[in-house]
Structures are given as C-alpha cells and as structure tokens.
Design an enzyme around this catalytic site. Structure first.
Site, short mmCIF file in Angstrom:
data_model
loop_
_atom_site.label_atom_id
_atom_site.label_comp_id
_atom_site.label_asym_id
_atom_site.label_seq_id
_atom_site.Cartn_x
_atom_site.Cartn_y
_atom_site.Cartn_z
CD GLU A 212 15.94 4.60 2.23
OE1 GLU A 212 14.96 3.99 1.75
OE2 GLU A 212 17.10 4.45 1.81
CG PHE B 226 24.17 8.00 -9.48
CD1 PHE B 226 23.16 7.32 -10.15
CD2 PHE B 226 24.69 7.45 -8.32
CE1 PHE B 226 22.67 6.11 -9.66
CE2 PHE B 226 24.20 6.23 -7.84
CZ PHE B 226 23.20 5.57 -8.51
CD GLN B 227 21.88 6.74 -5.33
OE1 GLN B 227 22.76 6.95 -4.50
NE2 GLN B 227 21.16 5.63 -5.35
CE LYS C 134 30.96 9.96 -0.91
NZ LYS C 134 30.82 8.85 -1.84
CG MET D 98 -11.93 4.39 6.71
SD MET D 98 -13.36 4.32 7.80
CE MET D 98 -12.60 4.70 9.38
C1 LIG Z 1 -0.61 5.74 2.20
C2 LIG Z 1 -2.11 5.76 2.13
N1 LIG Z 1 -2.73 5.31 1.02
C3 LIG Z 1 -4.08 5.30 0.96
C4 LIG Z 1 -4.83 5.73 2.01
C5 LIG Z 1 -6.36 5.72 1.94
N2 LIG Z 1 -6.92 4.79 2.94
C6 LIG Z 1 -7.37 5.19 4.14
S1 LIG Z 1 -7.87 3.95 5.12
C7 LIG Z 1 -7.54 2.82 3.93
C8 LIG Z 1 -7.81 1.36 4.16
C9 LIG Z 1 -6.93 0.77 5.20
O1 LIG Z 1 -7.11 -0.61 5.16
P1 LIG Z 1 -6.58 -1.55 6.30
O2 LIG Z 1 -5.17 -1.25 6.62
O3 LIG Z 1 -6.86 -2.95 5.93
O4 LIG Z 1 -7.41 -1.08 7.55
P2 LIG Z 1 -8.98 -1.23 7.90
O5 LIG Z 1 -9.63 0.04 7.46
O6 LIG Z 1 -9.48 -2.42 7.16
O7 LIG Z 1 -9.01 -1.39 9.37
C10 LIG Z 1 -7.04 3.43 2.77
C11 LIG Z 1 -6.67 2.74 1.53
C12 LIG Z 1 -4.12 6.19 3.14
N3 LIG Z 1 -4.76 6.67 4.22
N4 LIG Z 1 -2.78 6.17 3.18
#
Ligand SMILES: Cc1ncc(C[n+]2csc(CCOP(=O)(O)OP(=O)(O)O)c2C)c(N)n1
Length: 617
Positions: free
Chosen positions: A75, A137-138, A187, A503
């Site tokens: 979803e 449920f759900q 529902k 990042m």
């Molecule tokens: C759902 C979610 N979980 C954690 C984060 C924290 N976060 C921000 S950037 C990042 C790293 C992203 O890694 P990647 O997709 O490999 O991209 P890159 O920065 O290496 O280009 C994380 C864990 C987030 N923004 N969203």
C-alpha cells in the site's frame, strides 16, 4: 522568450473539462455508487490492494471501463504512486486499501503528500459500522490516525453519502492549498443498497479558499519590488501547484529580479535562464543561498520558509523585508514575519503583480538592480555547483546523474528518493519545465522514487520517466517493479549504488569522526565502512533482482561505459529497466549548510567558506 510548457494546474481534473453531466438517479449498492462517483469526478487510475473490508468495492471496479485499477505490491507503493501521478499530471491521484494494516500502510505516503501539498484521495475500507470501536479484526481508526496528516477525512457509514463525499474529497484535495483527503467507508455501507445521484449538492460553508489577492497588498508589494536594491524572487512549490510558471517568468523578465527555486519548485523557472540563481537551502547553490542572506527584499511566492531553506532562523536573511504570498494564510508569518502578507492563488497573485509592476514602471518607478547583479554574477562565476572526479577510475555519482539528465533531456520526468542522490539530482539535472521533478521534499521519505515514478508513468505514458534512487531507498519499495512489469509501465530506474546510506554516512564523516555506525549496506556487522565493497559480494544483486521482477537489469561500473548504458536503457521501452551504477562511496554533497547553523556558514566544499569580501559579510 522561448516556448514555455503549460504547467499542470491544481484542480485540473478531466471532469472539469467534460460537458455538464446528465442528472442520474439510480438504485445500486454503495460499492457501485463509489465506483460511479469515481468515474463521475474523472478519476481514471486507482492504485491499490483489496482486502476484506474494501472487497465489495473491488467487484464493480472490475466492470468499470473508465477507472483503471493498478494492483500494487504494497500500500505504501499505492500512496506514492498516487502522489507521483498527481505531481506529474496536475490531477488528483487516487489510492485504495483495506482496513487495518492496509490503511496504516498508507500512513507514510499520506503524510508525505500532506507535507508536499499533493492532491490525493485515499479510499479505505473500514470494518462494518456496528463493529467500529470493538477492536474488530483488522480495525484501525484510520481517521483518527490520519487526522493531523490529511487536509480532511471522512468516515462514511451511510451509503447515500458516498457520491457527495467523493465529490467533496476531490474538490478539497485539489483546491486551495492541495493535500491528501481520506475517505474511510464501512463495509456495510459498501454492501447496502442505496440511491446514486449525480451531480451532487456539496456544501462546504467553512471551506472557501481565498484565491483573489487583495489589491492594496499587491500595490504595496509591487512598490517594494521596484524600490528594492537587492530583491530575490523566492519561489516555492506553490507556484508549480497553481500552474503559475508562465506568469512567474513574465514577472521575472519584466523586473529583471533574480530567482531562486526551492527543492519543491525545480522546473518552475528554467535552470538555464540567466536570472536563475539555483536552489536555496542546505545543499543549495552559493549564489542562491547568499542572495537570500544579503537581499533587502524576499519576494516570496508559494514558499514556506522551511528550516532546510532558512538554516538557523534568527540569522536568516537579516537585511530583508518580506513580501509573502501564499494560498494558505497559516503559512504567512509562521516562521518569518511578513511585511506585506498576500493571501491568494499564485497564478492570480502573479497576474495582478505583473499589472501592478507595469503601473509602477509607467509612473517612472523602475527598480535598478545593476549593482546587485554585478555581485550575483560574480558569485555565479566563482561558485558554480560542481564536483571532483572520483579517484581510481571509479564512477562518480554526480557524473552519472549529470549524464542521465543530459542524455534523457528536459522533457522527461525525474523522480528521486531521499539522500545524496536526491540532492545531486536537484543540482546536476537541468530542470527546464514544470512537472518534471518529483521528490519527497517535506517528509524526506526514503522509498518514494520507484512508486512515484510508476504513478507518473501511469499518468503520462508518453513521457520518459526515470527514477534516480539510492541503494538504500531502492530496497524499501522496489517491489513495485513487478507492478510496473505486469502493467506495462516501463519506467527506468537508475540505482546510485554507493553501498551505503550515503547521506547519513556523509554526516558521520563530517560530524561523527568517520565512525560508520550502521550505514554500510554492502557488508554485515564488523565492517568499518571505510573499505570499499569486495567484488562479487553484492547482496542483493540489483541486476538479478530486476530480472526476477520482469525488468531488464543492467550494470555500469566505469565512466567509459556510462553513456552507452544510459542509451541502451533509453532504447528499451517494452519493459522497465534497472541500471545498477556502482559509484564511488565517499562522494559528498556540496555546498552544505550544516544543520542548525546559519546560512552564512555555507561551505562551498569541505572546509571551504566563500569569501564575499564586502561590508555585508
Ligand atoms: C523512511 C526513512 N528512513 C530513514 C531516513 C533517514 N535517511 C535519510 S537519507 C538516508 C540514506 C539514504 O541512503 P540511499 O538511499 O542509499 O541514498 P544515498 O544517500 O546513498 O544517495 C537515510 C537513512 C529517511 N529519510 N526516510
């Protein structure tokens, strides 16, 4: 002036252009009434997954010739696909899920759409009305859960209300400041026999967004613009949402004022335009960030002084007066007081401003920004956005993204995940047209790119749609590649594979003494994060993963193969394509304003602060 693409505009549903509908009164089930209502408001695509509570709706959906349902794998994918569809087409996106976990899986994309003001309608099945509140449920109180992240939500237990609620939901989602609306339907309301009536009377006395700006405020703003010495047009996503990009360009060219476009507004003003200074914010260009800092007037259009743009708020743009135009009065003065507040639709605001500025010119009041441009041009020349090539013949991620942008061109739609690759995409792809850049700006939702690209391609099948994703983000929602492969949605996915949560790793490099705690994706515990990945240990192997999902999987590891691989992907249009770009793991995003610091502390590169050498420093 070159040709400028008309931008998609909020509220632009197919129904808006259809001839007036005939009055219909028919007896049918609530479920049939729901599908008829969706048809009547012009919804053509629904992303979703069935389950017990929503199941009655899926039966008549099977017979609809107007509504295409795309069966997603999760979803969350449905929600982001609806968002991508909406951002690329300007129409309302629709997603559907069952009660309980189906509905809660929509929470992240709903929050994401709320933060980025994207018009989507989420339809969820709910347990039968008698069972509501019994921990059936759900059962999940999805209206309660989404209350703070929806523009509005409805719990429907009376089937007779379905047409009105659907009409209102689409209207609310698409008008004023756009946003997500949730419709939760019990529902038994779907199963009951009811009367479908169309068109419906809607009555929303408390909802009348102000679109026409106040003439006095417009005159005041125009006066400030022509008397300012160092103005900046600070443009946010609201300009895109209002379909006001043509008007923006007219105002910019009429006044000669510099323009910055936020992360949500890339494409609202051509990157190639000489008056464009780039993107402001944490990873914005030096000219854009500095222009805001040294401006004497922020002419703010559909932007919201987000903390990623302002940096440390009390040191943001210290010399500037503020004109702030927004459709949402709650934004004005929220973070920064406005000297001239303007509530209105950006297109109407800009149209009126053009007339008002012209009137000032006619009265002999013309702004002189000559000295300002001299300095801005110097910053543009001295501090262009760039990057160091990767060492040892490796691929640099910036180069990959830059080449994709160049070869695929400005007509394509680009969706990014969240992280370094997102920032590099914003910096190195040249956005020339509205609706070509999709990303999760406000929420920063990893996993956004693949499903958003899917939604964009479903809505605009004629466009080339590229997801630029990180290897971390890609592992959150790549299951929708199967959806794409099975539903003839041939997107391209460029995985910028640096083997890490890049990042976060960058912040560990800069602020945590290179202690790479839990950011290495290519190895298990014990790895120091500094050693590059060993050859042959790819878990998962994205090429094999792509092929398992019915896509073409390609890999590129060397700069000399880069263009050929991109071109190869461009030529495949019968299936989705995933390219695993193995890139240098230590590349960093520059410029950067470290979180919580002032924009004055911007670093052009690591440890390199621009020297403006003037009295405003
Ligand atoms: C759902 C979610 N979980 C954690 C984060 C924290 N976060 C921000 S950037 C990042 C790293 C992203 O890694 P990647 O997709 O490999 O991209 P890159 O920065 O290496 O280009 C994380 C864990 C987030 N923004 N969203």
């Amino acid at each position: 002036m070159t040709e400028h693409a008309a931008s998609p505009r909020r509220g632009d549903t197919p129904a808006a252009h259809a001839p007036a509908p005939q009055h219909v009164v028919e007896t049918m089930t609530g479920a049939q009434s729901l599908i008829r209502s969706l048809e009547a408001v012009g919804a053509d695509t629904v992303f979703g997954i069935p389950g017990g509570a929503i199941l009655p709706a899926y039966d008549p959906l099977m017979d609809s010739t107007k509504v295409r349902h795309i069966l997603v794998r999760h979803e969350q994918g449905a929600g982001h696909a609806a968002t991508g569809y909406a951002q690329a087409t300007g129409r309302v996106g629709v997603c559907m899920a069952t009660s309980g976990p189906g509905a809660t899986n929509l929470v992240t994309p709903i929050a994401d759409a709320y933060m980025d003001s994207v018009p989507i309608v989420a339809i969820t099945g709910q347990v039968t009305s008698k069972a509501i509140g019994t921990d059936a449920f759900q059962e999940a109180d999805i209206c309660g859960i989404t209350m703070p992240i929806t523009k509005h939500n409805y719990l429907v237990t009376d089937p007779a209300e379905i047409p009105r609620v659907i009409a209102e939901a689409f209207h609310i989602a698409a008008t004023g400041r756009p946003g997500p609306v949730l419709v939760d339907i019990a529902k038994d309301a779907l199963q009951a026999t009811t009367t479908f009536r169309w068109p419906v009377e809607t009555s929303l006395p408390g909802y009348r967004p102000v679109t026409k700006p106040h003439a006095k405020q417009i005159r005041e703003a125009a006066k400030m613009l022509v008397t300012a010495k160092r103005p900046v047009l600070y443009v946010g996503g609201g300009v895109m949402k209002a379909g006001a990009t043509a008007e923006l360009r007219i105002l910019a060219e009429l006044t000669g004022a510099p323009v910055v476009t936020t992360l949500m507004a890339l494409g609202a003003f051509p990157d190639s335009h000489p008056q464009h200074l780039g993107m402001p914010g944490m990873h914005g260009s030096v000219p854009a960030v500095t222009a805001l800092q040294k401006a004497d007037l922020l002419f703010t259009l559909g932007a919201r002084f987000d903390d990623r743009v302002t940096g440390k708020l009390d040191s943001f743009a210290p010399y500037a007066k503020v004109v702030h135009a927004d459709i949402d009065p709650a934004e004005i003065g929220k973070n920064r007081p406005a000297d001239v507040p303007i509530v209105g639709d950006a297109r109407e605001v800009l149209a009126d401003l053009i007339v008002a500025v012209q009137a000032e010119f006619d009265a002999g009041h013309k702004g002189d920004y000559g000295d300002w441009w001299e300095r801005l041009d110097e910053w543009k020349t001295t501090y262009p956005v760039g990057y160091e090539p990767a060492p040892g013949g490796q691929l640099s991620p910036q180069q990959v993204i830059e080449r994709i942008g160049r070869l695929v061109g400005p007509d394509a739609v680009y969706a990014a995940g969240v992280g370094q690759h997102q920032m590099w995409s914003s910096q190195f792809i040249r956005f020339e047209k509205p609706g070509t850049w999709l990303n999760s700006g406000g929420a920063g939702t990893m996993g956004y790119a693949v499903p958003a690209a899917m939604g964009a391609k479903a809505g605009r099948p004629e466009a080339a749609v590229w997801a630029i994703d990180g290897d971390g983000c890609f592992q959150m929602t790549n299951q929708e590649l199967a959806t794409c492969a099975l539903n003839d949605i041939p997107i391209k996915v460029a995985v910028i594979n640096n083997g890490s949560l890049g990042m976060v790793r960058q912040w560990q490099t800069l602020f945590y003494n290179q202690r790479y705690s839990n950011t290495v994706l290519h190895a298990g515990p014990g790895h120091d994060g500094i050693e590059p990945p060993a050859q042959g240990t790819r878990i998962p192997d994205f090429v094999l993963l792509a092929e398992a999902m019915g896509c073409v999987g390609l890999r590129c590891e060397r700069p000399e193969d880069l263009d050929a691989v991109i071109k190869q992907a461009m030529e495949i249009n019968d299936r989705p394509v995933v390219i695993d770009f193995i890139v240098h793991q230590d590349a960093m995003v520059w410029p950067m304003v470290a979180a919580g610091t002032s924009n004055d502390e911007i670093q052009f590169a690591r440890g390199v602060r621009p020297d403006f050498g003037d009295d405003l420093d």
